[in-house]
Write a protein that holds these residues in place. Sequence first.
Motif, short mmCIF file in Angstrom:
data_model
loop_
_atom_site.label_atom_id
_atom_site.label_comp_id
_atom_site.label_asym_id
_atom_site.label_seq_id
_atom_site.Cartn_x
_atom_site.Cartn_y
_atom_site.Cartn_z
N HIS B 61 0.85 -1.20 0.00
CA HIS B 61 0.00 0.00 0.00
C HIS B 61 0.88 1.25 0.00
O HIS B 61 1.92 1.28 0.67
CB HIS B 61 -0.90 -0.01 1.24
N VAL B 63 0.79 4.02 1.49
CA VAL B 63 1.11 4.54 2.83
C VAL B 63 2.23 3.70 3.47
O VAL B 63 3.16 4.23 4.08
CB VAL B 63 -0.13 4.54 3.74
N MET B 64 2.14 2.37 3.28
CA MET B 64 3.17 1.51 3.85
C MET B 64 4.49 1.67 3.11
O MET B 64 5.57 1.63 3.71
CB MET B 64 2.70 0.03 3.80
N THR B 67 6.00 4.75 4.39
CA THR B 67 6.55 4.52 5.73
C THR B 67 7.89 3.79 5.64
O THR B 67 8.85 4.15 6.34
CB THR B 67 5.56 3.67 6.56
N LEU B 70 10.52 6.17 4.38
CA LEU B 70 10.84 7.15 5.43
C LEU B 70 11.78 6.53 6.47
O LEU B 70 12.78 7.14 6.88
CB LEU B 70 9.55 7.64 6.09
N THR B 126 10.12 1.34 14.03
CA THR B 126 8.93 1.67 13.23
C THR B 126 8.83 0.77 12.00
O THR B 126 7.75 0.25 11.68
CB THR B 126 8.97 3.15 12.80
N GLY B 128 10.05 -2.21 11.65
CA GLY B 128 9.71 -3.56 12.09
C GLY B 128 8.26 -3.69 12.50
O GLY B 128 7.56 -4.62 12.09
N LEU B 129 7.78 -2.75 13.30
CA LEU B 129 6.41 -2.85 13.82
C LEU B 129 5.36 -2.59 12.74
O LEU B 129 4.29 -3.18 12.76
CB LEU B 129 6.22 -1.84 14.96
N MET B 130 5.65 -1.70 11.82
CA MET B 130 4.64 -1.28 10.86
C MET B 130 4.74 -1.99 9.51
O MET B 130 3.74 -2.13 8.82
CB MET B 130 4.73 0.24 10.60
N VAL B 131 5.95 -2.41 9.10
CA VAL B 131 6.09 -2.94 7.75
C VAL B 131 6.60 -4.39 7.75
O VAL B 131 5.88 -5.30 7.38
CB VAL B 131 7.02 -2.05 6.89
N SER B 132 7.85 -4.59 8.15
CA SER B 132 8.43 -5.93 8.04
C SER B 132 9.64 -6.05 8.96
O SER B 132 10.53 -5.18 8.92
CB SER B 132 8.85 -6.20 6.60
N TRP B 133 9.70 -7.11 9.74
CA TRP B 133 10.86 -7.31 10.61
C TRP B 133 12.09 -7.72 9.82
O TRP B 133 13.22 -7.45 10.24
CB TRP B 133 10.54 -8.33 11.70
N ALA B 134 11.89 -8.38 8.67
CA ALA B 134 13.04 -8.73 7.84
C ALA B 134 13.72 -7.46 7.34
O ALA B 134 14.96 -7.33 7.39
CB ALA B 134 12.59 -9.60 6.67
#
Lengths: 55, 322
Positions: B61, B63-64, B67, B70, B126, B128-134
């Motif tokens: 998306h 927005v993601m 993020t 950013l 941010t 990790g929590l919002m998109v991907s930990w990898a």
Amino acid sequence: MDDKRTEEKGVVLSEAQKRARRSRSIAIAIALAALVVLFYAITLVKGPGVLNRPL
Amino acid sequence: MSLVSEGADLRGPVFTGRDAAYAEPSLAGVGDYLALMKPRVMSLVVFTALTGLAVAPAHLHPVMAFTALLCIAVGAGAAGALNMWYDADIDARMVRTARRPVPMGRVQPGEALAFGLTLAGFSVATLGLMVSWAAAALLAFTIFFYAVVYTAWLKRATPQNIVIGGAAGAFPPMIGWAAATGSLSLEPVLLFLIIFFWTPPHFWALALYRTDDYARAGIPMLPVVAGDGATRLQVLLYTVILVPLGVAPWGFGFAGLLYGATAAISGAVMLLLAWQVYNERRPADRASRNLFAFSILYLFLLFAVLLVERGWGGALLGWAAT
């Protein structure tokens, strides 16, 4: 006596230092506000599973 | 301009941050903190990360995606701030870097350190929590690699500093890809290898006409340690490796004909310029300057064409066709 007064006044900022501090404070406020908007938008996009993400 | 070569062309009086009065309230403005983040490097990092993200075979998306970019940009800024904190002493001795905020005394070393650590923590958490930990793990590793492995260790220890340290600047496309897919594959590794092998000829071309600056700062850059001729040979050899790698995405079917033609033609120009650098001798520096300038265009072209062809440009073309 003079020393005591100086101690009571603490660190006195110059005008330039006050201006620099104010500009930093405004920048931090803008950054925090932008983060609030960003996290709100992310929550709308991801819905209740906002913290569900692929590993 | 890579993560390891960024720096404005700077002139003026030189101060060391270590000499500044630590108790004095800070005069640092917003611009000084932005300078700590190396905005020109950030722009390159964002561009290559955007390419990695856009060409990945997964929809993210907007927005993601924003993020993720950013966080990657802020993470790169954190690495830059940590670099400026640690390198303030040698930055003060080089014309190219002497007017950075810490050696100029506008930002105290402790402020730069705190700023860098804070940004690093926020960007990784941010992402990790919002998109991907990898992707977050890769970003954390990149910051660590640049700030600790390159800045604190390799830069002052070996003439191979920018070869190994250049990996830090090559990770962003992989982070972008991981943000979109949550994994890695051959394609982002190819993009990594292109930037990795692009860094030495790009940076040594700069070092060839800045040798005295590096020698004065005591940095064991290849021209300082191994000499002018050996560096020119290395520039040529790395370019010989780089050019086929640049074409490889087309060879593996990962990119189209437009990319293949662009990579082949611009690669031929890179080879020609590297050959001229090989045949040049100091004090002449025209070929080195030409290669340094063109190498930036070369990398930009490869990633821009890939972005248009495979990424969002391709998607737009696809929508237009349907």
